[in-house]
Write an enzyme that holds these catalytic residues in place. Structure first.
Site, mmCIF file in Angstrom:
data_model
loop_
_atom_site.group_PDB
_atom_site.id
_atom_site.type_symbol
_atom_site.label_atom_id
_atom_site.label_comp_id
_atom_site.label_asym_id
_atom_site.label_seq_id
_atom_site.Cartn_x
_atom_site.Cartn_y
_atom_site.Cartn_z
ATOM 1 N N HIS A 125 8.195 3.479 5.167
ATOM 2 C CA HIS A 125 7.816 4.803 4.252
ATOM 3 C C HIS A 125 7.512 5.838 4.559
ATOM 4 O O HIS A 125 7.562 6.995 4.031
ATOM 5 C CB HIS A 125 6.634 4.070 3.278
ATOM 6 C CG HIS A 125 6.928 3.004 2.288
ATOM 7 N ND1 HIS A 125 7.820 2.929 1.494
ATOM 8 C CD2 HIS A 125 6.144 1.897 2.199
ATOM 9 C CE1 HIS A 125 8.002 1.757 1.012
ATOM 10 N NE2 HIS A 125 6.842 1.004 1.484
ATOM 11 N N ASP A 162 12.616 -5.655 2.891
ATOM 12 C CA ASP A 162 11.480 -5.208 2.225
ATOM 13 C C ASP A 162 11.343 -5.191 0.779
ATOM 14 O O ASP A 162 12.412 -4.221 0.424
ATOM 15 C CB ASP A 162 10.432 -4.358 3.174
ATOM 16 C CG ASP A 162 9.032 -4.246 2.565
ATOM 17 O OD1 ASP A 162 8.284 -4.454 3.229
ATOM 18 O OD2 ASP A 162 8.920 -3.583 1.218
ATOM 19 N N HIS A 164 10.113 -3.191 -0.966
ATOM 20 C CA HIS A 164 9.667 -1.900 -1.388
ATOM 21 C C HIS A 164 10.828 -1.118 -0.935
ATOM 22 O O HIS A 164 11.475 -1.197 0.251
ATOM 23 C CB HIS A 164 8.565 -1.278 -1.064
ATOM 24 C CG HIS A 164 7.435 -2.006 -1.510
ATOM 25 N ND1 HIS A 164 6.569 -2.985 -0.911
ATOM 26 C CD2 HIS A 164 6.861 -2.147 -2.731
ATOM 27 C CE1 HIS A 164 5.779 -3.670 -1.407
ATOM 28 N NE2 HIS A 164 5.737 -3.059 -2.725
ATOM 29 N N ASP A 249 7.587 -9.414 1.608
ATOM 30 C CA ASP A 249 6.693 -9.294 0.535
ATOM 31 C C ASP A 249 7.718 -9.294 -0.891
ATOM 32 O O ASP A 249 7.010 -9.295 -1.867
ATOM 33 C CB ASP A 249 6.128 -7.775 0.203
ATOM 34 C CG ASP A 249 7.169 -6.526 0.734
ATOM 35 O OD1 ASP A 249 8.195 -6.948 1.074
ATOM 36 O OD2 ASP A 249 6.475 -5.433 0.819
HETATM 37 ZN ZN LIG Z 1 7.068 -3.547 1.165
#
Ligand SMILES: [Zn+2]
Length: 310
Positions: A125, A162, A164, A249
């Site tokens: 991120h 991931d 996200h 995740d």
């Molecule tokens: Zn994540």
């Protein structure tokens, strides 16, 4: 040839208290590897910290200075409450950013084919000038640039599973046709980016592939996406190196997502990617990103590592 496991106890000293991204994650992974006996088959190496020059290939000098000064000032977080820091977080972040670089050197020397960077803080991120979502430096993006500029690898593929979307990584290479970024992520979900229509810009058009997955997606949904989109893209792009943002995740048990994957499927993803590189057999570095249920995380990492170690 065995798998290289990049790790240092300093990663446990990035203290974040009871934040979901805490040192218990790495402790759970190490314990599971220990219990499985896999440590006798793989080679653990301590990374060398990334230098200022390495970090500046992705981040601005202003940001690097701000990270260092904010942590030194004793602030409990960086940029937002999401990214908790403590006294050794700068050193841990430089070491996390250096893990992929150290692994790249070992692989390019011919000593190893594959590596897993068991690092924290995670990275995908983090953007050029801002930390986000528990990430300080973009570990994987820094390694991609290093491979290109230092080892002359022309084409690097980054696969990010991931749960996200890796906004920082996407942004780093959005106008670049030499780094192909593929992400599978729950959508809509944090951080809000990663729409199907976002495919890159300018020279980089069609070198970003976002595969948004609905809440409730399962192993079969992901395997279909791998078969229909991910693997064909890897084969067409024919990278000289593959980097994986391995977040775990998207696991059914994970508290930060609503995707329902099993630990075993991460082994299947890995096997498919390793097989897709048959022409040169390997050159893969995987980076730990998310994964917040200790048990599911540790099981998923074991499935991933046992395929990387074949
Ligand atoms: Zn994540």
């Amino acid at each position: 040839m065995s798998l290289l496991y990049m790790y240092d106890d300093l990663f446990l000293k990035h203290e974040t208290g009871n934040h979901p991204e805490n040192k218990g994650r790495l402790e759970a992974i190490n314990q599971a590897i220990e219990n499985s006996g896999l440590f006798s088959e793989i080679e653990m190496i301590k990374p060398i910290p990334a230098t200022e020059k390495d970090i500046l290939r992705i981040h601005s000098r202003e940001y690097l200075t701000r990270v260092q000064e904010t942590i030194k000032s004793g602030s409990p977080f960086l940029d937002s409450m999401d990214t908790v820091v403590s006294s050794l977080s700068f050193e841990a972040a430089c070491l996390a950013a250096g893990a992929g670089i150290t692994a790249a050197d070992k692989i390019m020397n011919g000593d190893f084919k594959t590596a897993f960077c068991a690092v924290r803080p995670p990275g995908h991120h983090a953007e050029e000038g801002i930390s986000m979502g528990f990430c300080i430096f973009n570990n994987i993006a820094i390694t991609a640039k290093y491979l290109q500029q230092v080892h002359g690898i022309n084409k690097v593929m980054i696969l990010d599973w991931d749960v996200h979307h890796g906004n920082g990584t996407e942004k780093s290479f959005y106008e670049d046709n030499t780094v192909f970024y593929i992400s599978l992520h729950q959508y809509p979900h944090y951080p809000g980016t990663g729409a199907r229509a976002d495919i890159g810009r300018g020279k980089g058009k069609n070198f970003t592939l976002n595969i948004p997955m609905s809440a409730g997606s399962n192993d079969q949904d992901y395997l279909n996406a791998f078969k229909e989109e991910v693997i064909p893209s890897v084969k067409t792009f024919a990278p000289g190196f593959i980097l994986i943002s391995a977040g775990f995740d998207a696991n059914k048990a994970d508290p930060l997502s609503s995707v329902d994957l099993s630990p075993d499927v991460f082994g299947t993803f890995t096997e498919m990617i390793v097989n897709s590189t048959n022409s040169y057999r390997g050159r893969i570095i995987s980076f730990l990103e998310g994964g917040y249920d200790y048990d599911a995380l540790a099981k998923s990492v074991l499935c991933h590592l046992s395929e990387l170690n074949k």
